[in-house]
Design an enzyme around this catalytic site. Sequence first.
Site, PDB file in Angstrom:
ATOM      1  N   ASP A  32     -15.156  33.578  42.421  1.00 34.85           N
ATOM      2  CA  ASP A  32     -16.398  33.890  43.126  1.00 34.85           C
ATOM      3  C   ASP A  32     -16.332  33.269  44.519  1.00 34.85           C
ATOM      4  O   ASP A  32     -15.859  32.139  44.666  1.00 34.85           O
ATOM      5  CB  ASP A  32     -17.590  33.345  42.346  1.00 34.85           C
ATOM      6  CG  ASP A  32     -18.915  33.898  42.839  1.00 34.85           C
ATOM      7  OD1 ASP A  32     -19.305  33.571  43.980  1.00 34.85           O
ATOM      8  OD2 ASP A  32     -19.548  34.646  42.086  1.00 34.85           O
ATOM      9  N   ILE A  33     -16.791  33.981  45.541  1.00 35.13           N
ATOM     10  CA  ILE A  33     -16.742  33.445  46.908  1.00 35.13           C
ATOM     11  C   ILE A  33     -17.838  32.412  47.163  1.00 35.13           C
ATOM     12  O   ILE A  33     -17.803  31.712  48.164  1.00 35.13           O
ATOM     13  CB  ILE A  33     -16.808  34.562  47.981  1.00 35.13           C
ATOM     14  CG1 ILE A  33     -18.120  35.349  47.876  1.00 35.13           C
ATOM     15  CG2 ILE A  33     -15.601  35.476  47.876  1.00 35.13           C
ATOM     16  CD1 ILE A  33     -18.371  36.264  49.059  1.00 35.13           C
ATOM     17  N   ASN A  89     -25.603  39.185  34.782  1.00 37.31           N
ATOM     18  CA  ASN A  89     -26.899  39.454  35.393  1.00 37.31           C
ATOM     19  C   ASN A  89     -27.075  40.969  35.410  1.00 37.31           C
ATOM     20  O   ASN A  89     -26.226  41.680  35.932  1.00 37.31           O
ATOM     21  CB  ASN A  89     -26.959  38.897  36.813  1.00 37.31           C
ATOM     22  CG  ASN A  89     -26.825  37.388  36.843  1.00 37.31           C
ATOM     23  OD1 ASN A  89     -27.306  36.696  35.955  1.00 37.31           O
ATOM     24  ND2 ASN A  89     -26.157  36.875  37.855  1.00 37.31           N
ATOM     25  N   GLY A  95     -31.032  38.758  39.149  1.00 29.23           N
ATOM     26  CA  GLY A  95     -30.133  38.199  40.158  1.00 29.23           C
ATOM     27  C   GLY A  95     -28.875  39.006  40.404  1.00 29.23           C
ATOM     28  O   GLY A  95     -27.988  38.546  41.127  1.00 29.23           O
ATOM     29  N   GLN A  96     -28.766  40.198  39.841  1.00 25.90           N
ATOM     30  CA  GLN A  96     -27.584  41.021  40.107  1.00 25.90           C
ATOM     31  C   GLN A  96     -27.653  41.521  41.543  1.00 25.90           C
ATOM     32  O   GLN A  96     -28.644  42.126  41.950  1.00 25.90           O
ATOM     33  CB  GLN A  96     -27.499  42.201  39.131  1.00 25.90           C
ATOM     34  CG  GLN A  96     -26.218  43.011  39.303  1.00 25.90           C
ATOM     35  CD  GLN A  96     -26.106  44.170  38.314  1.00 25.90           C
ATOM     36  OE1 GLN A  96     -27.036  44.484  37.583  1.00 25.90           O
ATOM     37  NE2 GLN A  96     -24.950  44.804  38.314  1.00 25.90           N
ATOM     38  N   HIS A 102     -20.202  42.705  36.044  1.00 24.24           N
ATOM     39  CA  HIS A 102     -19.297  41.559  36.152  1.00 24.24           C
ATOM     40  C   HIS A 102     -19.813  40.402  35.315  1.00 24.24           C
ATOM     41  O   HIS A 102     -21.012  40.159  35.254  1.00 24.24           O
ATOM     42  CB  HIS A 102     -19.104  41.118  37.612  1.00 24.24           C
ATOM     43  CG  HIS A 102     -20.352  40.868  38.387  1.00 24.24           C
ATOM     44  ND1 HIS A 102     -21.186  41.881  38.834  1.00 24.24           N
ATOM     45  CD2 HIS A 102     -20.925  39.713  38.797  1.00 24.24           C
ATOM     46  CE1 HIS A 102     -22.206  41.354  39.493  1.00 24.24           C
ATOM     47  NE2 HIS A 102     -22.080  40.028  39.481  1.00 24.24           N
ATOM     48  N   HIS A 104     -19.758  36.407  34.845  1.00 24.15           N
ATOM     49  CA  HIS A 104     -19.487  35.128  35.508  1.00 24.15           C
ATOM     50  C   HIS A 104     -18.968  34.176  34.445  1.00 24.15           C
ATOM     51  O   HIS A 104     -19.634  33.972  33.420  1.00 24.15           O
ATOM     52  CB  HIS A 104     -20.775  34.531  36.083  1.00 24.15           C
ATOM     53  CG  HIS A 104     -21.412  35.326  37.166  1.00 24.15           C
ATOM     54  ND1 HIS A 104     -21.274  35.009  38.491  1.00 24.15           N
ATOM     55  CD2 HIS A 104     -22.205  36.424  37.113  1.00 24.15           C
ATOM     56  CE1 HIS A 104     -21.967  35.867  39.215  1.00 24.15           C
ATOM     57  NE2 HIS A 104     -22.543  36.745  38.405  1.00 24.15           N
TER      58      HIS A 104
END
Length: 116
Positions: A32-33, A89, A95-96, A102, A104
């Site tokens: 994740d960035i 999410n 919060g998507q 995806h 997390h």
Amino acid sequence: MSTSDCLFCKIVSGEVPAQIVRESERVVAFRDINPQAPTHVLVIPREHHVNVAALAGADAALLGEVLAEAHRVAVDEGVADSGYRVVFNTGPGAGQTVFHVHAHVLGGRGLNWPPG
């Protein structure tokens, strides 16, 4: 959103760079960035599905592959024994922000309950 506009589809195609940590024929995992834990890896199917509900309805076996790959990430990252969290999410209210399903994978620190 079309798949040509999807950030994660662009990562799958190699058009957008990402720090890939695992990949298989149908699944890609990358860092994740904006990590929220020492281990924060996203696991996505190569095939575009808007969210986990859409994926579950379309291809339960692929959803199983995403989850199996999430566990492999936890093992590789050294957090499988100490504990990790897998979060999907689904929808803006949850919060998507990228509408390509995806998971997390979070670990490497205490993860309080309830989340949020």
